[in-house]
Design an enzyme around this catalytic site. Structure first.
Site, PDB file in Angstrom:
ATOM      1  CB  SER A 124      22.201  -3.949  11.027  1.00  0.00           C
ATOM      2  OG  SER A 124      22.940  -3.332  12.033  1.00  0.00           O
ATOM      3  CE1 TYR A 149      23.013  -7.023  13.861  1.00  0.00           C
ATOM      4  CE2 TYR A 149      21.491  -8.606  13.432  1.00  0.00           C
ATOM      5  CZ  TYR A 149      21.977  -7.315  13.492  1.00  0.00           C
ATOM      6  OH  TYR A 149      21.178  -6.344  13.127  1.00  0.00           O
ATOM      7  CE  LYS A 153      20.167  -8.173   9.974  1.00  0.00           C
ATOM      8  NZ  LYS A 153      18.867  -8.512   9.438  1.00  0.00           N
TER       9      LYS A 153
END
Ligand code: WQD
Length: 341
Positions: A124, A149, A153
């Protein structure tokens, strides 16, 4: 090729399954419906050329996953399965670290166990944090993650880089950094399916237009942007899905050369929240009920991609516009109310 798609009933995963099938690959959908619904699998069967394989399984369940890989003999893996709500990750970091990192480790160990040569990782633009300059390229600095989050990644990417450094033969991988995926398949049969109140802008817009939500709040009108609202790079989910097919084919074409390559997947231009709302009103013919509210913690003021590398190396660029994505998102929302689920 036979391609395992973890999280294959999810938003981006399901659209990628359709793109894979229609490009002549055989998708093997692996999903436990923690962030999707079983009816999506039936819809995928109607959209795909040939019937994709399907297994209900949690990527953290090593034995069950090994059984699936034994049976299906995938030649490549596209790993989507992960939690992806930024706000929730701040509230429940352990859930995100256990699932997002744990499932990746499991799948990578299975990749080695079964000697599967090709791996595509769903990453992302969040890894860039607040960019120093725009547009961001793949060599723009990866900043301190703004959320657990985002950190999962960054950790996932590092694991792949370290595997490559270990010169592990099976570590041929591509990392795809998505900007803001929106829209739905033009049939209206699959699309974004937020469980509960949507965190993301476009499903909130379509649910407001459908009367499911009372009013959209635009988070912040005092950013240093032309209209004061935050800027993002919105990309049609079908364009994103097609990029995954190009990535897996590129790995197969370049088997000897490929290492671990990173690609930005964005339209290469930014749209403000206000522009998205106004474009939605144009394509739907509706007046949207919205108000301005305070900034949302963790949001970056502006980010959009330089997508030249994906064009140069993968021969991929977006084919669809913001208005196409919003029209398809609205069509999906309307079908959702009509068709049995
Ligand atoms: C977009 C803009 C909000 C809702 C996140 C992740 C990213 C990816 C997509 C997983 C922002 C504004 C939103 C609302 C608003 N996730 N907004 N009112 O935060 O850019 O990206 O989701 O892959 O990794 O970081 O997307 O859609 O939440 O927000 O004004 O009700 O819309 O403030 O400026 P975001 P988003």
């Amino acid at each position: 090729m036979r391609i395992a798609v973890t999280g294959g009933a999810g938003f981006i995963g399901s659209h990628t399954v359709v793109a894979l099938a229609n490009a002549g690959h055989h998708p093997i959908i692996i999903d436990d419906f923690r962030n999707s619904k079983p009816f999506i699998v039936g819809r995928l069967e109607s959209l795909c050329k040939g019937k994709p394989s399907f297994h209900e399984a949690d990527c953290n369940d090593r034995d069950k996953m090994a059984g699936i890989f034994e049976k299906e003999q995938p030649e490549g893996i596209i790993h989507f399965a992960a939690y992806k709500a930024v706000g929730e990750s701040v509230r429940e970091p352990l859930k995100y670290y256990r699932n997002n990192v744990g499932s990746l480790l499991n799948v990578l160990e299975l990749q080695r166990q079964f000697g599967i040569p090709y791996f595509v990782f769903s990453s992302s633009c969040t890894v860039y944090g607040v960019p120093d300059e725009l547009p961001v390229t793949e060599t723009s600095p990866v900043k301190k993650a703004q959320s657990p989050y985002g950190f999962t990644k960054q950790v996932g990417e590092q694991i792949l880089f370290d595997l490559q450094k270990a010169a592990s033969e099976s570590a041929k991988s591509v990392i795809l950094r998505y900007f803001n995926p929106i829209g739905a398949h033009p049939s209206g049969l699959i699309g974004e399916l937020p469980l509960g109140e949507p965190e993301n802008l476009v499903p909130y817009i379509t649910q407001t237009a459908a009367g499911i939500r009372e009013q959209l709040t635009i988070f912040g009108k005092d950013y240093e942007t032309p209209d004061g609202t935050a800027i993002r790079d919105y990309i049609h989910v079908m364009d994103l899905a097609e990029a995954h097919v190009r990535a897996i084919d590129w790995l197969a074409e370049k088997r000897s050369e490929a290492g671990t390559e990173v690609f930005n997947l964005g339209a290469g231009s930014g749209s403000s929240v206000k522009e998205v709302v106004e474009t939605f009103e144009d394509v739907s013919g509706l007046k949207l009920n919205y108000r301005y509210g305070p900034r949302r913690p963790g949001d970056v003021p502006a980010i959009y991609a330089n997508a030249d590398k994906a064009l140069k190396i993968l021969g991929w660029a977006v084919q669809r516009k913001l208005s196409d994505a919003l029209r398809d998102a609205w069509n999906w929302q309307q079908q959702l109310q009509k068709l049995p689920v």
